[in-house]
Design an enzyme around this catalytic site. Structure first.
Site, mmCIF file in Angstrom:
data_model
loop_
_atom_site.group_PDB
_atom_site.id
_atom_site.type_symbol
_atom_site.label_atom_id
_atom_site.label_comp_id
_atom_site.label_asym_id
_atom_site.label_seq_id
_atom_site.Cartn_x
_atom_site.Cartn_y
_atom_site.Cartn_z
ATOM 1 N N LYS A 492 0.841 -1.196 0.000
ATOM 2 C CA LYS A 492 0.000 0.000 0.000
ATOM 3 C C LYS A 492 0.879 1.250 0.000
ATOM 4 O O LYS A 492 2.076 1.193 0.270
ATOM 5 C CB LYS A 492 -0.904 0.002 1.234
ATOM 6 N N TYR A 728 14.496 31.964 2.106
ATOM 7 C CA TYR A 728 13.312 32.779 2.359
ATOM 8 C C TYR A 728 13.355 33.379 3.756
ATOM 9 O O TYR A 728 13.815 32.745 4.724
ATOM 10 C CB TYR A 728 12.047 31.918 2.221
#
Length: 833
Positions: A492, A728
């Site tokens: 999965k 940033y």
């Protein structure tokens, strides 16, 4: 060898209605590597991890008729033309046969062992010797105890020299390897200081390695390794054996003086018999230099003129140890295999190609094989043509003068080109579409040109997944299971970030009993990729039950609402249905996520009894399994709760079985549960994170193998001064002159923002480089001050030495999250030996 001679060697009892003799040309211990059934003798090896008896019927259907067994398989007793040789122990019988075969030959036999470099040294020696000798060598990485035995069988009349490798696996194996190889020359490569569960000291490991060299006439090793030198000089069987040593230590036969690295090559200078010699090799890394020194010493030992040695060393090939599977142009898959092109490695590559079910069409791009002394080229290419045809290869594209001369031998669709440039110029990439392509060859430049042209993604951040490591981890957990207990492998969430059909293909070839996915989309993707193994969907959407029936997917049913939705869907199936729809009943024993609670059981049992009695005992629905999920199997402090869950599951599941009136598979254990609660294996276990290399504790972690490496490159390097800022919001302030690098990986790739601002680090040239400033969407910045680095140098986020568990600790999360966060735009490369 004739079967009558083999019977005599093994003192075997023959059970067969066949009369007369049979010529045995091939020994087989792994059914996946069947080359040709005629003349094949299969040894049914039975151990904790593999049961060879399960393969006998399949091999019989493929044409194999000769088997060495410990007992006669019941299903095969009616096969009159099958030939069974009964022995006390098939593995011991294989050892006896290999040793008997070896004794028929008097050629020089070199045995190579060590922790590091043995496969490369073996391959390089074979390349260096092949120009004037017919060399037989271990196929690919056949260094396991069984691989050694099969390698020895490859010696044939006309061979001039043999080179075999043997791995350090566990105490006692080398004595068996020695008896089979009976080496005349020993080569000992590097020994790691690291120890494991089999070797508690380095001295014990060296002692085991030296067992291989009992009886050798000459021994090659590096005299700079003091521990090795000391144990050899004390060893009763080796202390008087003539040694050819190399190193910087005084007294070394080949005393290394100097190394100059320049333009991707290394020039090595050494003194031998008071004469200064030098060679140049096309590599600069430390491991390649050490491997080359072993080969140089070996050739001097074999009395080769130094000008010949120097010429051949300069042409040493890069040894691609593993096949790589990756995405290619036009929805294709590409298998790249640059391993030296002997027939065995080609056969293994074609077998791996055959395992790929995602495309029906299979194409092999075959580059020229390097010339080998004594090889009949007509027979060689006849055998290749038969191999491709027998394995349903759709098309061959031959690239090179030699292979093109034998184009007439191939009966499948074919194209031939004199060189790589001609192929790339005249064969459009649009000629490949929805197929799996195997690129096989050793010509480095041509291989790289074609490989680069066919790859789809050029993104420089890559996740490399080691399929051999996944297979190892699977075998480790299988070894813990009681006989008859089945295994479901969880794939999965894109196989925990590792891939979809690529992982499922491997697991299917390893005969797992079930695959587990989270959603119907994951299951449909597997079915479209040719996966036939039963698939359980653990989070099904009720509106898609019909689609699950169409693709033979088996949903989890966790409450009465999903049960009634299922029945409503099955009622619309044409009558009579070809077969009942298989489903899995989920019980909640304390996880409190999904599942029927104990108070829900009376109504569920009524429903199960009712459906069982429908349609004259032919219900539309069949309960394939009943299962539950452990909430804390990895936490010893919560073991009392786990035991209560197991007791509750046993009680509830027995009621479900009784209501169904037929055997229903039961399972509750996950990866940690397999290791910590072996008494609760029931009928099946579910293997998840353990398959991907994460153990329940430090002891188990040492037994498992890391499966993945996340790496990128340095895109740009710059010099910053005090007072400047990075990233940033100017989040990193430069307080000293600093050298920084930009790497193309960011939070869109799965590297979280919280890894930045000095919290996390990456590795550049074995040096730790902190991540500075905020992690951006597509890249981040690292501190390279004091680290020798250039643009395009490799950057490691996690690998074998810097495990993902350490990254998870920094991020205050679990490895599951790190794995599954790696986005699909990161290029996946699948490696397989």
């Amino acid at each position: 060898m004739f079967i009558s001679e083999i019977i005599s060697i093994l003192n075997a009892q023959r059970i067969s209605e066949r009369t007369g003799d049979a010529d045995i040309s091939c020994l087989l211990a792994d059914s996946r590597y069947l080359r040709a059934p005629e003349g094949c003798l299969f040894f049914a090896l039975d151990n904790k991890r593999n049961d060879g008896y399960k393969c006998i019927e399949e091999l019989y259907e493929k044409g194999v008729r000769h088997f060495v067994v410990q007992s006669l398989p019941e299903k095969m007793q009616s096969r009159a033309d099958a030939d069974f040789l009964l022995v006390a122990n098939p593995l011991e019988a294989l050892r006896q046969l290999a040793a008997a075969h070896r004794k028929r030959f008097t050629i020089p036999v070199a045995a190579v062992t060590g922790d590091n470099g043995k496969t490369t040294v073996k391959e390089w020696l074979a390349c260096l010797l092949a120009a004037d000798r017919k060399v037989v060598k271990s196929p690919k990485s056949y260094h396991t105890p069984v691989g050694v035995l099969l390698s020895v069988w490859e010696i044939q009349p006309g061979d001039d020299i043999a080179v075999f490798e043997a791995g350090l696996s566990q105490p006692g194996d080398m004595a068996h390897n020695q008896a089979a190889i009976q080496p005349t020359i020993g080569v000992l490569t590097g020994i790691d200081a690291a120890v494991d569960e089999h070797f508690t000291t380095v001295e014990q490991k060296i002692e085991e390695a030296l067992q291989l060299f009992t009886g050798v006439q000459q021994l090659v090793y590096c005299a700079d390794h003091a521990d090795v030198r000391l144990q050899i000089t004390k060893h009763p069987a080796l202390k008087d054996v003539p040694a050819f040593t190399w190193g910087t230590a005084r007294g070394s036969t080949l005393r290394r003086q100097n190394t100059v690295l320049e333009n991707g090559s290394a020039t090595l200078t050494a003194t031998y018999q008071k004469e200064q010699l030098s060679i140049t090799i096309p590599f600069t890394d430390k491991a390649a230099i050490e491997n080359a020194m072993h080969c140089w010493a070996f050739l001097l030992l074999m009395k080769y003129p130094h000008n010949v040695i120097a010429e051949r060393m300069q042409a040493l090939p890069a040894i691609g140890m593993r096949m790589e599977l990756k995405e290619a142009v036009n929805n294709c898959s590409l298998i790249s295999d640059g391993y030296p092109s002997d027939f065995h490695s080609l056969q293994m590559a074609v077998d791996f190609l055959k395992q790929q079910r995602q495309h029906a069409k299979k194409t092999v791009i075959l580059l020229d094989f390097p010339p080998v002394a004594g090889r009949d080229e007509n027979e060689w290419y006849d055998a290749i043509a038969r191999l491709l045809a027998a394995n349903n290869v759709s098309r061959i594209i031959g690239v090179g003068q030699a292979v093109s001369q034998h184009a007439d031998k191939f009966t499948i669709e074919k194209n031939f080109f004199p060189d790589a440039e001609s192929f790339l110029c005249h064969f459009p990439l649009s000629g490949f579409h929805d197929e799996t392509i195997l690129l096989k060859g050793l010509q480095a430049l041509a291989f790289e040109k074609i490989n680069n042209a066919l790859q789809r993604k050029t993104y420089k951040t890559k996740l490399t997944i080691n399929l051999d490591a996944i297979a190892h981890n699977l075998d480790y957990f299988r070894s813990k299971l009681t006989s008859g207990v089945r295994l479901m492998a969880m794939v999965k969430a894109f196989s925990y970030g590792s891939g979809s059909f690529e992982i499922a293909n491997l697991l299917q070839s390893r005969n797992v009993d079930y695959l587990g996915v989270a959603s119907i989309d994951e299951g449909v993707e597997l079915r479209k990729a040719g996966i036939r193994t039963p698939v359980m969907v653990i989070n099904p959407e009720e509106q898609y039950f019909g689609k699950m029936m169409e693709y033979h997917l088996e949903p989890e049913i966790y409450n009465l609402r999903t049960w009634h939705a299922l029945l409503e869907c099955t009622s619309r199936r044409p009558s009579p249905a070809p077969s009942p729809f298989a489903v899995h009943i989920k019980l909640d024993t304390g996880m409190h996520r999904l599942g029927f609670e104990e108070k829900d059981l009376p109504l569920l049992l009524q429903e199960l009894k009712k459906i069982t009695q429908e349609n004259g005992g032919q219900p539309a629905v069949r309960i394939a399994s009943v299962f539950s999920h452990l909430a804390a199997s990895d936490n010893p402090q919560l073991d009392r709760f786990t035991h209560r869950q197991i007791v509750m599951f046993k009680r509830m599941s027995q009621q479900v079985q009784a209501a169904c009136g037929y055997p229903v598979c039961r399972h509750i254990l996950n990866s940690a549960g397999i290791s910590r609660f072996p008494e609760a294996q029931f009928d099946m276990v579910r293997l998840g994170i353990g398959l991907y290399g994460i153990g329940v504790n430090e002891t188990e972690q040492q037994r498992l193998k890391n499966i993945s490496t996340l790496k990128t490159v340095i895109a740009q390097i710059r010099q910053l001064s005090i007072g400047e800022t990075v990233g940033y919001n100017r989040s990193h302030k430069v307080t000293r002159d600093m050298r920084t690098g930009v790497i193309p990986i960011g939070y869109a790739d799965g590297l979280p923002r919280r890894f930045g601002n000095g919290r996390g680090s990456v590795w550049v040239n074995d040096k730790q480089a902190p991540v500075i400033g905020n992690v951006c969407m597509d890249m981040c910045m690292i501190d390279l001050t004091g680290i020798p680095a250039r643009e395009n140098d490799e950057v490691i986020i996690f690998d074998n030495r810097r495990p993902v568990t350490e990254v998870a600790k920094i991020l205050e999360t679990i490895p599951y999250e790190v794995f599954t966060n790696i986005s699909r735009r990161v290029k996946r490369i699948y490696c397989y030996e």
